[in-house]
Design a protein around this motif. Structure first.
Motif, short mmCIF file in Angstrom:
data_model
loop_
_atom_site.label_atom_id
_atom_site.label_comp_id
_atom_site.label_asym_id
_atom_site.label_seq_id
_atom_site.Cartn_x
_atom_site.Cartn_y
_atom_site.Cartn_z
N LYS A 43 51.99 72.04 20.05
CA LYS A 43 52.58 70.84 20.67
C LYS A 43 52.03 69.57 20.03
O LYS A 43 50.84 69.48 19.73
N HIS A 61 62.01 67.48 16.47
CA HIS A 61 63.15 68.05 17.20
C HIS A 61 63.97 68.94 16.28
O HIS A 61 64.35 70.06 16.63
N ASP A 66 57.64 71.60 19.77
CA ASP A 66 57.45 71.00 21.08
C ASP A 66 56.72 69.65 20.91
O ASP A 66 55.66 69.60 20.26
N GLU A 68 56.21 65.33 22.65
CA GLU A 68 56.65 64.22 23.51
C GLU A 68 56.11 62.93 22.95
O GLU A 68 55.16 62.92 22.15
N ILE A 168 66.48 62.56 21.41
CA ILE A 168 65.08 62.74 21.83
C ILE A 168 64.68 61.83 22.99
O ILE A 168 63.51 61.79 23.36
N LYS A 171 62.47 62.98 25.72
CA LYS A 171 61.08 63.32 25.35
C LYS A 171 60.19 62.07 25.34
O LYS A 171 59.02 62.14 24.99
#
Ligand SMILES: Cc1cc2nc3c(=O)[nH]c(=O)nc-3n(C[C@H](O)[C@H](O)[C@H](O)COP(=O)(O)OP(=O)(O)OC[C@H]3O[C@@H](n4cnc5c(N)ncnc54)[C@H](O)[C@@H]3O)c2cc1C
Length: 400
Positions: A43, A61, A66, A68, A168, A171
């Motif tokens: 991540k 993406h 994964d 954010e 996105i 996110k």
């Protein structure tokens, strides 16, 4: 001044070198089949949703990683910012010119599936004046030095919104200023918004270099000295844009300060017809100022004081026509944007390839850096910021 400094300063002013093509063409490069091996499946937390942060999210993406994004401001974009309802065309309150061949737009999207359609205009102002003590003088011959591009009916923000950020948005957490990054252990702990935490395998920091210098984020352990020295060697000065609508147009396409060479090579301040080449009926004059030329405005206490100072300057140059024709204004004081703090990276005390390598070098294979100041391709630009993420994401995913 060396050539690269000259080009950079030309770019800052909106003056570019001639380029061959200005059509936005599709591009066969597909980032989902890169020529590097993807060895990473953990991540990622990206800090900042400007051009670099959004582009990094777009790439992750596309690679099904994964991730954010934590963004301190209540809006995405950073130094690309748009105002839609000021005039009858959208206005860029930050980056405005495309400082490259417009094909760069397709290269940023880099997806043959996407049929990008963006109207781009050649920016070739014809009436160019120079400010004097008692008015202005024509230097229209300087128009042959202009060969630059702008969006016709969208903006840099609109371009990113449509082609990069769209997939996105879910996110991105807004109003989430990151205050601490602890990379002491296996997982990186990112503290934001007054105490909340996120856990990641890797983080990508894309905040403006000024905010790194201000130590807006505390790193545990401290960043290596060579890294902080490189960060502190970059200069990011003041930055300002002002747009004023006037009843009548009394100004040239461009109004420069100093002689032409000075205007190109010293800290810039330019008034320009913001409606140039647009489908517009409104008369909108823009002011772009950076560094020493921005500081007298950006240091004022309020937007009203800034616009009063601008109108007074224009009245002196144009026999009182500014105040007489004034309709409304919008001020964007980048120096006072809490999470930006100025314009863009400008000069390095020690602008070497070695410094750039140090800036871009990940720390412990966990903490990565991208953004306009870290761009090997084109510092101080939007596309440069975005391309820095191409380079860093590739490094991140191939490192495992
Ligand atoms: C007045 C002006 C005119 C310009 N003109 C042009 C132009 O015509 N053409 C051009 O190509 N470029 C231009 N530029 C430069 C261009 O805007 C930048 O190079 C580019 O947008 C920078 O993108 P970035 O992602 O590196 O940084 P940013 O856009 O600054 O993004 C960084 C993000 O990090 C966020 N952030 C900061 N601190 C934190 C934190 N602690 N936690 C979480 N998030 C945080 C910020 O809110 C911001 O959204 C201009 C810039 C200015 C200021």
């Amino acid at each position: 001044m060396n050539r690269s400094e000259f080009i950079k300063k030309c770019a800052a002013l909106g003056i570019g070198l001639p380029v061959a093509s200005f059509l936005l063409q599709s591009c066969d490069d597909d980032i989902t089949s890169p020529d590097f091996q993807v060895n990473f499946s953990g991540k990622v937390v990206i800090i900042g949703a400007g051009a670099a942060g959004m582009m990094a999210g777009y790439l992750l993406h596309r690679h099904n990683i994964d991730f954010e994004i934590l963004e301190a401001a209540p809006i995405i974009g950073g130094r690309i910012k748009r105002i839609k309802d000021f005039a009858d065309f959208p206005i860029d309150l930050g980056a405005e010119w495309i400082h490259d061949n417009p094909d760069i737009l397709a290269r940023l999207i880099r997806d043959p599936e996407v049929k990008a359609s963006v109207d781009v205009i050649t920016y070739n102002p014809q009436t160019i004046h120079r400010a004097k003590e008692d008015g202005t003088s024509k230097i229209n011959w300087a128009s042959s030095f202009y060969s630059e591009y702008k969006f016709k009916s969208t903006t840099w923000f609109g371009f990113f919104e449509k082609y990069i950020a769209n997939d996105i948005m879910d996110k991105i957490t807004l109003d989430a200023p990151v205050t601490e990054i602890d990379y002491n252990n296996d997982k990186v702990i990112v503290k934001h918004s007054g105490g909340m935490t996120k856990e990641a395998d890797k983080v990508l920091v894309t905040i403006p270099v000024k905010r790194l210098q201000d130590e807006a984020i505390a790193f545990t352990p401290d960043l290596p000295t060579e890294k902080t020295d490189a960060i502190n060697s970059i200069e990011m000065g003041d930055g300002l844009k002002v747009f004023i609508e006037f009843k009548e147009r009394f100004y040239p396409d461009v109004l420069l300060f100093g002689n032409f060479i000075e205007a190109v090579t010293s800290d810039s301040k330019t008034y320009y017809d913001a409606a140039f080449g647009k489908d517009a009926t409104k008369n909108v004059l823009g002011l772009f100022a950076i560094n020493e030329n921005a500081a007298p405005f950006t240091g004022l206490d309020s937007d009203q004081e800034i616009v009063d100072a601008v109108l007074a300057e224009l009245d002196d140059l144009f026999e009182g026509k500014a105040t007489k024709n004034y309709v409304k204004h919008v001020v964007q004081n980048w120096s006072k944007e809490p999470h930006i703090g100025g314009s863009y990276s400008y000069t390095f005390e020690n602008n070497t390839e070695e410094t750039m390598d140090t800036l871009l070098k990940p720390v412990n294979d966990k903490v990565y850096f991208a953004g306009e100041a870290m761009s090997k391709y084109a510092q101080a630009t939007v596309h440069g910021a975005a391309l820095s993420s191409y380079e860093v994401v590739e490094k991140m995913l191939s490192s495992g």
